[in-house]
Design a protein around this motif. Structure first.
Motif, PDB file in Angstrom:
ATOM      1  N   ILE A  59       0.836  -1.214   0.000  1.00 46.25           N
ATOM      2  CA  ILE A  59       0.000   0.000   0.000  1.00 46.25           C
ATOM      3  C   ILE A  59       0.869   1.261   0.000  1.00 46.25           C
ATOM      4  O   ILE A  59       0.598   2.223  -0.740  1.00 46.25           O
ATOM      5  CB  ILE A  59      -0.929   0.009   1.246  1.00 46.25           C
ATOM      6  N   LEU A  60       1.921   1.263   0.808  1.00 45.46           N
ATOM      7  CA  LEU A  60       2.769   2.463   0.890  1.00 45.46           C
ATOM      8  C   LEU A  60       3.523   2.689  -0.420  1.00 45.46           C
ATOM      9  O   LEU A  60       3.658   3.831  -0.883  1.00 45.46           O
ATOM     10  CB  LEU A  60       3.743   2.351   2.067  1.00 45.46           C
ATOM     11  N   GLU A  61       3.987   1.601  -1.020  1.00 41.91           N
ATOM     12  CA  GLU A  61       4.696   1.756  -2.301  1.00 41.91           C
ATOM     13  C   GLU A  61       3.739   2.211  -3.396  1.00 41.91           C
ATOM     14  O   GLU A  61       4.096   3.036  -4.248  1.00 41.91           O
ATOM     15  CB  GLU A  61       5.374   0.423  -2.678  1.00 41.91           C
ATOM     16  N   ARG A  62       2.510   1.693  -3.363  1.00 49.78           N
ATOM     17  CA  ARG A  62       1.508   2.124  -4.357  1.00 49.78           C
ATOM     18  C   ARG A  62       1.215   3.612  -4.216  1.00 49.78           C
ATOM     19  O   ARG A  62       1.052   4.335  -5.203  1.00 49.78           O
ATOM     20  CB  ARG A  62       0.229   1.294  -4.177  1.00 49.78           C
ATOM     21  N   THR A  63       1.138   4.068  -2.959  1.00 44.77           N
ATOM     22  CA  THR A  63       0.863   5.489  -2.715  1.00 44.77           C
ATOM     23  C   THR A  63       1.908   6.369  -3.386  1.00 44.77           C
ATOM     24  O   THR A  63       1.577   7.346  -4.080  1.00 44.77           O
ATOM     25  CB  THR A  63       0.845   5.772  -1.199  1.00 44.77           C
ATOM     26  N   VAL A  64       3.163   6.025  -3.196  1.00 43.09           N
ATOM     27  CA  VAL A  64       4.241   6.839  -3.770  1.00 43.09           C
ATOM     28  C   VAL A  64       4.218   6.748  -5.297  1.00 43.09           C
ATOM     29  O   VAL A  64       4.384   7.751  -5.997  1.00 43.09           O
ATOM     30  CB  VAL A  64       5.612   6.394  -3.202  1.00 43.09           C
ATOM     31  N   ARG A  65       3.957   5.533  -5.789  1.00 43.45           N
ATOM     32  CA  ARG A  65       3.953   5.322  -7.246  1.00 43.45           C
ATOM     33  C   ARG A  65       2.864   6.155  -7.927  1.00 43.45           C
ATOM     34  O   ARG A  65       3.066   6.711  -8.996  1.00 43.45           O
ATOM     35  CB  ARG A  65       3.745   3.828  -7.524  1.00 43.45           C
ATOM     36  N   LEU A  66       1.696   6.262  -7.270  1.00 44.17           N
ATOM     37  CA  LEU A  66       0.556   6.936  -7.912  1.00 44.17           C
ATOM     38  C   LEU A  66       0.459   8.426  -7.573  1.00 44.17           C
ATOM     39  O   LEU A  66      -0.359   9.140  -8.143  1.00 44.17           O
ATOM     40  CB  LEU A  66      -0.752   6.246  -7.503  1.00 44.17           C
ATOM     41  N   ARG A  67       1.295   8.871  -6.635  1.00 49.38           N
ATOM     42  CA  ARG A  67       1.153  10.244  -6.128  1.00 49.38           C
ATOM     43  C   ARG A  67       1.138  11.280  -7.251  1.00 49.38           C
ATOM     44  O   ARG A  67       0.341  12.218  -7.235  1.00 49.38           O
ATOM     45  CB  ARG A  67       2.298  10.529  -5.152  1.00 49.38           C
ATOM     46  N   ASP A  68       2.010  11.104  -8.205  1.00 45.77           N
ATOM     47  CA  ASP A  68       2.152  12.134  -9.249  1.00 45.77           C
ATOM     48  C   ASP A  68       1.100  12.042 -10.341  1.00 45.77           C
ATOM     49  O   ASP A  68       1.150  12.793 -11.311  1.00 45.77           O
ATOM     50  CB  ASP A  68       3.551  12.051  -9.875  1.00 45.77           C
ATOM     51  N   THR A  69       0.152  11.107 -10.217  1.00 42.38           N
ATOM     52  CA  THR A  69      -0.893  11.012 -11.238  1.00 42.38           C
ATOM     53  C   THR A  69      -2.065  11.955 -10.932  1.00 42.38           C
ATOM     54  O   THR A  69      -3.025  12.013 -11.690  1.00 42.38           O
ATOM     55  CB  THR A  69      -1.440   9.571 -11.377  1.00 42.38           C
ATOM     56  N   GLY A  70      -1.968  12.671  -9.810  1.00 38.93           N
ATOM     57  CA  GLY A  70      -3.036  13.585  -9.415  1.00 38.93           C
ATOM     58  C   GLY A  70      -3.029  14.834 -10.269  1.00 38.93           C
ATOM     59  O   GLY A  70      -2.337  14.892 -11.288  1.00 38.93           O
ATOM     60  N   PRO A  71      -3.763  15.887  -9.911  1.00 39.73           N
ATOM     61  CA  PRO A  71      -4.571  15.997  -8.688  1.00 39.73           C
ATOM     62  C   PRO A  71      -5.861  15.160  -8.763  1.00 39.73           C
ATOM     63  O   PRO A  71      -6.306  14.794  -9.862  1.00 39.73           O
ATOM     64  CB  PRO A  71      -4.908  17.490  -8.619  1.00 39.73           C
TER      65      PRO A  71
END
Lengths: 390, 170
Positions: free
Chosen positions: A26-38
């Motif tokens: 979950i933590l690695e997924r969070t970092v991986r997807l962070r820049d796909t926002g906002p």
């Protein structure tokens, strides 16, 4: 600071790879997807389309999604109530969609939440789990779909609290709510997870410091992954938590957030209708739950000026009643350790994850996250007091 | 400067509380909650904005004091980085909130490295721990006072107002 000497079953307290595998995912997924926002809050039409696609993939026919209604509450998940009608349920069923925005104050797993809540429904009142999508494969974002449960988390008259159920008053219902609350904690800790064949959970070793170090590594990774502005006492607390990690003789199911605001009851009876928010559940040391609910921010002051744990009971009464109901003896040293860990977790959530999600604009209610972030220093103060006491 | 910042903040709060909120349907609870929080944020910012530069200066000065305390006992490699960050902080533009925030972050990283003791987790001497805890309590009290108006602090009645807190720092 005194360093706890290592025992044979202990893990290296500085080994950051010592973490429950699903949490690491979950933590690695969070970092991986962070820049796909906002992240943009979902409209009713978008939710309807997502749900229609999901139920079709699940094989339902003649699907209709109606009465979509955005829900408030919580500081983490985007929630909608809706009615599902399909060929086998033409009368319709009221349900709740609870889904992850791109980032929230706590990054957790809908698979874990759905799995444990589903099982615990056999032991206490919880919202029934109808479906979950752990990684968002069908819905597009991770989510759990629950049966709609009626009830309130604060009395309708005179009990209104602040954000996320904090600082409220439970008034004349205290005597009815307190025994149910104690029972929910004791039942959680008595649950025999070893026979439950849990898919999304792993258990730390008994008679070792692994339970504590898994938690320290979880939350310290969140801190370093989210760091906006260094806070020296947060780094000091991490060091203290590593150097003082206690043994956990018998890992138990820990709810992780069982406090005022996370149990729902009906009025006027005060009967529990659901224990909410299982997203932080894990196998660990039960002292973590006890220390969590004792935090000042989750309690309230009684009319006589006595502080009430979770707005329900004075601290000594709470400890005595919990011990009697659960059969667990509270060890003051472990309790103290988990008080520091919990204050640290709250500081990490408020000043780390909430701030990072806000800066990245990856949530649907940044204005709530920054409001909670403005309370983060309460936990810093608490960490200092606790470390000095220890 | 007309209309000034105080006036504009006051106008926004009035618009939210007297026009926007009453127009929102009662069942739109998330929208209502967020509108109320926006008003709360604006009210706090109205109290804070004139002191923001002073607040950042006080915070940086305090962190520099901590860094100087930690320096003599820091492992050599980490001490070099801490010294460099301290020099940068001393040289930063003290009339720019942005520059002070940046200096706070850079110095904070160097302080964190000393706290964690580098790759070998070098022990922290008791004097350094004392200095850290004393600093942490000042820092927490300053931030709690700065955000006292959010009313989330269970001990908010023990906290000074902003002017008193900043005067104490002088």
């Amino acid at each position: 600071m005194q360093v706890t000497p290592a025992r044979s079953g202990d893990v290296d307290v500085w080994d950051r790879s010592e973490m429950e595998p699903r949490i690491r995912h979950i933590l690695e997924r969070t970092v991986r997807l962070r820049d796909t926002g906002p992240y943009r809050p979902k409209s009713d039409a978008e939710v309807t389309a997502m749900l229609t696609g999901f139920f079709a993939a699940k094989g339902l026919e003649g699907i209709a999604i109606t009465d979509v209604e955005r829900m408030s509450g919580g500081a983490s998940k985007e929630q909608f109530a809706f009615t599902l009608t399909h060929r086998e349920t033409p009368q319709g069923e009221r349900l709740v969609l609870r889904m992850d925005p791109l980032e929230a104050i706590a990054q957790t797993c809908r698979g874990r939440e759905g799995e444990i809540q589903s099982i615990m429904g056999n032991h206490m009142p919880v919202a029934p789990v109808r479906w979950f999508d752990a990684d968002g494969d069908l819905l597009g974002q991770p989510a759990v779909i629950l049966g709609f449960v009626r009830g309130v988390t604060q009395p309708s008259e005179g009990g209104s609290g602040g954000v996320s159920g904090m600082g409220g008053r439970l008034g004349s219902l205290i005597d009815r709510l307190a025994p149910q609350y104690i029972d929910a904690l004791a039942t959680t800790h008595r649950f025999d997870w070893s026979r439950a064949h849990l898919r999304f959970f792993d258990a730390p070793r008994a008679d070792s410091n692994q339970a504590a170090i898994w938690q320290v590594n979880w939350w310290s990774q969140v801190w370093w992954d989210c760091l906006v502005e260094p806070v020296p006492v947060v780094a000091l607390a991490e060091r203290w938590l590593r150097e003082n990690a206690p043994l956990c003789d018998r890992p138990m199911l820990v709810h992780g957030d069982l406090r005022m605001g996370n149990f729902m009851f009906e009025e006027p009876s005060g009967t529990f209708t659901a224990v909410l928010d299982w997203e932080l559940a894990h196998i660990g040391d039960f002292h973590e739950d006890i220390a969590w609910t004792m935090q000042k921010l989750f309690g309230a002051w009684g009319d006589d000026g006595v502080f009430l744990v979770s707005g329900l009971l004075p601290r000594d009464d709470f400890i005595a009643q919990y011990q009697a109901a659960s059969g667990n003896r509270i060890d003051p040293v472990r309790l103290h350790y988990y008080e520091v860990l919990n204050a640290y977790k709250c500081a990490v959530m408020d000043l780390g994850q909430a701030m990072r999600a806000s800066i990245a604009s990856n949530n649907h209610q940044e204005v709530v996250l920054t409001w909670l972030g403005s309370a983060g220093a309460v936990f810093l103060s608490h960490i200092v007091q606790l470390i000095r006491k220890g | 400067m007309l209309p000034n910042i105080d006036l504009r903040i006051a106008n926004m709060i009035k618009a939210l509380e007297q026009v926007v909120l009453p127009a929102l349907p009662r069942d739109q609870r998330l929208a209502r909650d967020q509108a109320m929080l926006v008003a709360g944020h604006l009210r706090m910012m109205g109290e804070q904005w004139k002191s923001a530069l002073r607040y950042e200066q006080v915070a940086l000065d305090d962190l520099q004091g901590l860094a100087r305390h930690l320096l003599p006992d820091a492992p050599a490699l980490l001490a070099d980085d801490l010294k460099a960050a301290l020099s940068m902080a001393q040289a930063c533009d003290r009339v720019s909130v942005t520059a002070i925030e940046r200096a706070n972050i850079d110095l904070g990283h160097a302080v964190d490295a000393v706290i964690l003791g580098g790759k070998d987790h070098a022990p922290l001497p008791p004097e350094s721990i004392d200095a850290l805890l004393n600093y942490a309590l000042r820092h927490a009290r300053r931030e709690r006072s700065w955000f006292k108006a959010n009313r989330l602090d269970p001990d908010q009645h023990d906290l000074p107002d902003l002017e008193t807190m900043l005067a104490e720092a002088d």
